[in-house]
Write an enzyme that holds these catalytic residues in place. Structure first.
Site, PDB file in Angstrom:
ATOM      1  N   MET A 111       8.622  -4.814  -9.309  1.00  0.00           N
ATOM      2  CA  MET A 111       7.892  -5.801 -10.098  1.00  0.00           C
ATOM      3  C   MET A 111       6.861  -5.098 -10.992  1.00  0.00           C
ATOM      4  O   MET A 111       5.916  -5.739 -11.478  1.00  0.00           O
ATOM      5  CB  MET A 111       7.218  -6.823  -9.186  1.00  0.00           C
ATOM      6  CG  MET A 111       8.253  -7.624  -8.390  1.00  0.00           C
ATOM      7  SD  MET A 111       7.671  -9.223  -7.840  1.00  0.00           S
ATOM      8  CE  MET A 111       6.316  -8.760  -6.786  1.00  0.00           C
TER       9      MET A 111
ATOM     10  N   LEU B  39       3.699   0.286 -11.531  1.00  0.00           N
ATOM     11  CA  LEU B  39       4.307   1.311 -10.684  1.00  0.00           C
ATOM     12  C   LEU B  39       3.272   2.265 -10.101  1.00  0.00           C
ATOM     13  O   LEU B  39       2.291   2.629 -10.747  1.00  0.00           O
ATOM     14  CB  LEU B  39       5.348   2.102 -11.487  1.00  0.00           C
ATOM     15  CG  LEU B  39       6.497   1.274 -12.067  1.00  0.00           C
ATOM     16  CD1 LEU B  39       7.486   2.185 -12.795  1.00  0.00           C
ATOM     17  CD2 LEU B  39       7.227   0.471 -10.988  1.00  0.00           C
TER      18      LEU B  39
ATOM     19  N   GLY C 202       4.572   4.828  -4.496  1.00  0.00           N
ATOM     20  CA  GLY C 202       5.578   4.222  -3.621  1.00  0.00           C
ATOM     21  C   GLY C 202       6.866   3.959  -4.405  1.00  0.00           C
ATOM     22  O   GLY C 202       7.960   4.347  -3.995  1.00  0.00           O
ATOM     23  N   HIS C 203       6.711   3.318  -5.580  1.00  0.00           N
ATOM     24  CA  HIS C 203       7.882   3.071  -6.431  1.00  0.00           C
ATOM     25  C   HIS C 203       8.499   4.393  -6.895  1.00  0.00           C
ATOM     26  O   HIS C 203       9.713   4.566  -6.893  1.00  0.00           O
ATOM     27  CB  HIS C 203       7.483   2.295  -7.696  1.00  0.00           C
ATOM     28  CG  HIS C 203       6.848   0.962  -7.443  1.00  0.00           C
ATOM     29  ND1 HIS C 203       5.533   0.689  -7.737  1.00  0.00           N
ATOM     30  CD2 HIS C 203       7.352  -0.189  -6.937  1.00  0.00           C
ATOM     31  CE1 HIS C 203       5.255  -0.563  -7.436  1.00  0.00           C
ATOM     32  NE2 HIS C 203       6.343  -1.134  -6.944  1.00  0.00           N
TER      33      HIS C 203
ATOM     34  N   LYS D 183       8.019  -0.311   3.296  1.00  0.00           N
ATOM     35  CA  LYS D 183       6.785  -1.109   3.367  1.00  0.00           C
ATOM     36  C   LYS D 183       7.121  -2.596   3.470  1.00  0.00           C
ATOM     37  O   LYS D 183       6.462  -3.337   4.176  1.00  0.00           O
ATOM     38  CB  LYS D 183       5.911  -0.859   2.133  1.00  0.00           C
ATOM     39  CG  LYS D 183       4.496  -1.333   2.370  1.00  0.00           C
ATOM     40  CD  LYS D 183       3.754  -1.577   1.101  1.00  0.00           C
ATOM     41  CE  LYS D 183       4.229  -2.819   0.428  1.00  0.00           C
ATOM     42  NZ  LYS D 183       3.283  -3.484  -0.421  1.00  0.00           N
TER      43      LYS D 183
ATOM     44  N   GLN E 281      11.883  -7.720   3.829  1.00  0.00           N
ATOM     45  CA  GLN E 281      12.658  -7.813   2.595  1.00  0.00           C
ATOM     46  C   GLN E 281      13.914  -6.944   2.705  1.00  0.00           C
ATOM     47  O   GLN E 281      15.015  -7.358   2.306  1.00  0.00           O
ATOM     48  CB  GLN E 281      11.778  -7.356   1.432  1.00  0.00           C
ATOM     49  CG  GLN E 281      12.461  -7.222   0.117  1.00  0.00           C
ATOM     50  CD  GLN E 281      11.452  -7.039  -1.000  1.00  0.00           C
ATOM     51  OE1 GLN E 281      10.725  -7.960  -1.353  1.00  0.00           O
ATOM     52  NE2 GLN E 281      11.385  -5.847  -1.563  1.00  0.00           N
TER      53      GLN E 281
HETATM   54  P1  AMP Z   1       7.458  -4.317  -5.612  1.00  0.00           P
HETATM   55  O1  AMP Z   1       7.204  -3.837  -7.017  1.00  0.00           O
HETATM   56  O2  AMP Z   1       6.231  -4.542  -4.815  1.00  0.00           O
HETATM   57  O3  AMP Z   1       8.444  -5.459  -5.564  1.00  0.00           O
HETATM   58  O4  AMP Z   1       8.188  -3.104  -4.883  1.00  0.00           O
HETATM   59  C1  AMP Z   1       9.379  -2.543  -5.397  1.00  0.00           C
HETATM   60  C2  AMP Z   1       9.974  -1.622  -4.369  1.00  0.00           C
HETATM   61  O5  AMP Z   1       9.046  -0.578  -4.064  1.00  0.00           O
HETATM   62  C3  AMP Z   1      10.277  -2.344  -3.049  1.00  0.00           C
HETATM   63  O6  AMP Z   1      11.509  -1.870  -2.531  1.00  0.00           O
HETATM   64  C4  AMP Z   1       9.108  -1.934  -2.185  1.00  0.00           C
HETATM   65  O7  AMP Z   1       9.409  -1.937  -0.807  1.00  0.00           O
HETATM   66  C5  AMP Z   1       8.849  -0.525  -2.675  1.00  0.00           C
HETATM   67  N1  AMP Z   1       7.475  -0.122  -2.345  1.00  0.00           N
HETATM   68  C6  AMP Z   1       6.338  -0.813  -2.610  1.00  0.00           C
HETATM   69  N2  AMP Z   1       5.263  -0.170  -2.091  1.00  0.00           N
HETATM   70  C7  AMP Z   1       5.739   0.953  -1.486  1.00  0.00           C
HETATM   71  C8  AMP Z   1       5.130   2.034  -0.774  1.00  0.00           C
HETATM   72  N3  AMP Z   1       3.821   2.081  -0.572  1.00  0.00           N
HETATM   73  N4  AMP Z   1       5.925   2.996  -0.284  1.00  0.00           N
HETATM   74  C9  AMP Z   1       7.278   2.946  -0.484  1.00  0.00           C
HETATM   75  N5  AMP Z   1       7.914   1.966  -1.154  1.00  0.00           N
HETATM   76  C10 AMP Z   1       7.159   0.980  -1.647  1.00  0.00           C
END
Ligand code: AMP
Length: 281
Positions: free
Chosen positions: A30, A33, A36-37, A150, A154
């Site tokens: 989403m 970035l 983690g992303h 994390k 999901q």
């Molecule tokens: P989001 O943008 O929050 O929807 O996250 C996109 C992807 O990044 C999802 O698969 C999340 O699980 C992953 N993600 C978000 N935060 C982290 C993190 N701290 N460590 C690893 N992956 C992450």
């Protein structure tokens, strides 16, 4: 790296490479970035010939319109970061492209969507996630999709969708990337005020306390959860939930035996909702 806006452009860009036998990796995000992303993008870069990062703040998965309005957005920075991490394509569709007029189909996943995040955020949350991820998988038809641990529930929901709907994709899960003090990286962390940022490691503290107590021999889930909550209370944080569940089904466990157990926690710190988890082996 190319930024593409429409499904037609995405398909046109991927058709040739796919026919030539090149593997495609998809990293759904989403935006806003962070490391983690980017760890997922790098992992995709290492394992696939072509890396597609998707950037779409999915209105269907927000239960709270204020959270949706306040969700951080910085496409220019996302373009720079995903290119630097090795993405070939950034797919950033508009809401109208993803949900055209007359859109009427929803993917719902029973049982596993109901507890924890599902209970707190309502049934529409994981239906929104499952629907948009199904669409993104159909749009890009990747060989591998990269998700973060994390968001453990999901991951479990998407694994179930892929299995139940026979979507030909392999799911790879990347470890949770954290700040030095243990706080899991999240796009929402930028919204933490200074005093709340100091309390935010409470989630990790709770998980660490559960892990330590388990390592010391405690097996009762109620006692382990109480220990976790008490550790969080030291930072003045009360969790929405802190529960020990089976990692595939999210059914609560009464005790930790020989199977893996997932410890999942969510809490509001200031106005910001945070989640984290740990696996007890
Ligand atoms: P989001 O943008 O929050 O929807 O996250 C996109 C992807 O990044 C999802 O698969 C999340 O699980 C992953 N993600 C978000 N935060 C982290 C993190 N701290 N460590 C690893 N992956 C992450």
């Amino acid at each position: 790296m190319k930024t593409l806006r429409t499904v037609e452009q995405l398909r046109a860009a991927l058709n040739g490479p796919r026919r030539a036998g090149r593997s495609i990796g998809l990293v759904p995000t989403m935006g806003a970035l962070h490391e983690g992303h980017l760890s997922l993008v790098r992992r995709a870069r290492a394992g696939c010939d072509l890396v597609v990062v998707t950037l779409f703040v999915n209105p269907a998965q927000f239960d709270d319109s204020e959270d949706l309005a306040a969700y951080p957005r910085d496409e220019q920075q996302d373009v720079a970061l995903s290119a630097e991490a090795g993405a070939d394509i950034l797919f950033a569709p508009t809401p109208g492209e993803v949900y055209p007029r007359g859109f009427a189909t929803t993917v719902t996943v029973d049982e596993i969507s109901a507890p924890l995040e599902g209970a707190q955020r309502g049934p529409a949350h994981f239906a929104g996630v499952a629907t948009v991820v199904t669409k993104l998988l159909n749009m890009a038809q990747p060989d591998v999709a990269f998700l973060g641990q994390k968001d453990a529930q999901q991951v479990a929901v998407i694994r179930r969708v892929v299995r139940d709907l026979d979507i030909p994709v392999r799911i790879e899960v990347g470890e949770t990337i954290r700040e030095a003090d243990g706080l899991a990286l999240s796009s929402r962390n930028v919204r933490l005020r200074e005093a709340d940022r100091r309390r935010a490691p409470a989630l990790r503290r709770g998980l660490d306390a559960v892990r330590a107590c388990h390592a010391a021999g405690e097996r009762d889930a109620t006692i382990l959860a109480a220990i976790g909550r008490a550790a969080m209370a030291e930072l003045d944080v009360v969790p929405e939930y802190l529960e020990l569940v089976a990692p595939d089904t999210f059914v609560p466990v009464a005790s930790v035996g020989h199977e893996q157990v997932l410890v999942a926690v969510a809490a509001r710190v200031g106005g910001v909702r945070l989640i984290d988890n740990d696996i007890l082996d």
